[in-house]
Design a protein around this motif. Sequence first.
Motif, PDB file in Angstrom:
ATOM      1  N   ASP A 208       0.821  -1.220   0.000  1.00  0.00           N
ATOM      2  CA  ASP A 208       0.000   0.000   0.000  1.00  0.00           C
ATOM      3  C   ASP A 208       0.853   1.269   0.000  1.00  0.00           C
ATOM      4  OD1 ASP A 208       0.972  -0.036   2.606  1.00  0.00           O
ATOM      5  OD2 ASP A 208      -0.966  -0.426   3.544  1.00  0.00           O
ATOM      6  N   MET A 209       2.075   1.146  -0.467  1.00  0.00           N
ATOM      7  CA  MET A 209       3.015   2.265  -0.441  1.00  0.00           C
ATOM      8  C   MET A 209       2.515   3.457  -1.245  1.00  0.00           C
ATOM      9  SD  MET A 209       7.028   2.165  -1.531  1.00  0.00           S
ATOM     10  CE  MET A 209       6.704   1.724  -3.240  1.00  0.00           C
ATOM     11  N   GLU A 210       1.946   3.208  -2.434  1.00  0.00           N
ATOM     12  CA  GLU A 210       1.487   4.310  -3.276  1.00  0.00           C
ATOM     13  C   GLU A 210       0.384   5.128  -2.592  1.00  0.00           C
ATOM     14  OE1 GLU A 210       3.704   1.639  -5.948  1.00  0.00           O
ATOM     15  OE2 GLU A 210       2.199   1.286  -4.396  1.00  0.00           O
ATOM     16  N   ALA A 211      -0.548   4.439  -1.944  1.00  0.00           N
ATOM     17  CA  ALA A 211      -1.620   5.143  -1.233  1.00  0.00           C
ATOM     18  C   ALA A 211      -1.064   5.955  -0.072  1.00  0.00           C
ATOM     19  CB  ALA A 211      -2.664   4.142  -0.728  1.00  0.00           C
ATOM     20  N   ALA A 212      -0.056   5.401   0.622  1.00  0.00           N
ATOM     21  CA  ALA A 212       0.545   6.109   1.749  1.00  0.00           C
ATOM     22  C   ALA A 212       1.252   7.383   1.289  1.00  0.00           C
ATOM     23  CB  ALA A 212       1.519   5.189   2.478  1.00  0.00           C
ATOM     24  N   ILE A 213       2.003   7.282   0.201  1.00  0.00           N
ATOM     25  CA  ILE A 213       2.728   8.451  -0.304  1.00  0.00           C
ATOM     26  C   ILE A 213       1.743   9.519  -0.773  1.00  0.00           C
ATOM     27  CG2 ILE A 213       4.244   9.249  -2.159  1.00  0.00           C
ATOM     28  CD1 ILE A 213       5.774   6.587  -1.855  1.00  0.00           C
ATOM     29  N   ALA A 214       0.690   9.105  -1.448  1.00  0.00           N
ATOM     30  CA  ALA A 214      -0.318  10.065  -1.896  1.00  0.00           C
ATOM     31  C   ALA A 214      -0.993  10.771  -0.727  1.00  0.00           C
ATOM     32  CB  ALA A 214      -1.372   9.358  -2.750  1.00  0.00           C
ATOM     33  N   SER A 215      -0.979  10.116   0.436  1.00  0.00           N
ATOM     34  CA  SER A 215      -1.625  10.674   1.627  1.00  0.00           C
ATOM     35  C   SER A 215      -0.663  11.443   2.524  1.00  0.00           C
ATOM     36  CB  SER A 215      -2.280   9.540   2.431  1.00  0.00           C
ATOM     37  OG  SER A 215      -3.183   8.811   1.632  1.00  0.00           O
TER      38      SER A 215
END
Length: 231
Positions: A208-215
């Motif tokens: 879920d790295m992409e979602a975390a970075i976007a957040s």
Amino acid sequence: MRKEDITENLNRVRGRIAASCSACGRDPGDVILLAVSKTRPGADLRSAYDAGQRHFGENYLQEALEKQAELDDLDITWHFIGPLQSNKTRAVAEHFHWMHSVDRLKIAQRLSAQRPPDMPPLNLCLQVNIDGEESKSGVAPAEVAALAEAVAGLANVRLRGLMAIPAPRESEEEQRQPFEALTALLEELRERLPDQPLDTLSMGMSGDMEAAIASGATMVRIGTDIFGRRD
């Protein structure tokens, strides 16, 4: 694991970080890659270090101390990211740069009291049980402010931010919900504690790295996608 594979995996993960930051208008330099190296032999960490990796996260204290002794010729920044019993705080206070899983004032007090005076303050993140899961460690979101205020008053630790391990979710949109909640909590803390260096959101893993970075993640904890699946 082969050194070449670790290097290739690291480059792939760095590419994902760069792409994620580009997609949301962030600087990739603002996101620290934390290599989760629990159960991995020291040789794997050395291979990752040779490929430019400097931040390593460990969950098991005795294993971590053995690796630190083996790799003491390397300029590694060590992060303790697992649950910690109060009778084992001294070793973390003496041997780590970061502690991510503080969920009780007693732990922070002991880390502060046991931090050697010749070392810089120990960087702390409060672990938040963002989904209220009974099986997970962490302070409840409603209790974060009170714990943060108490920790901020301790002498030999530095409150840097928040950490969370949300429950798995299917879509990136669903994954972003708990991360955005953690980001909002940190913003509230910044208003409440303006004198604290609250610059860290330790959130996001291989899935879920992409979602975390976007957040807004500033530190992502990646193990499997660097070192492969554990046996």
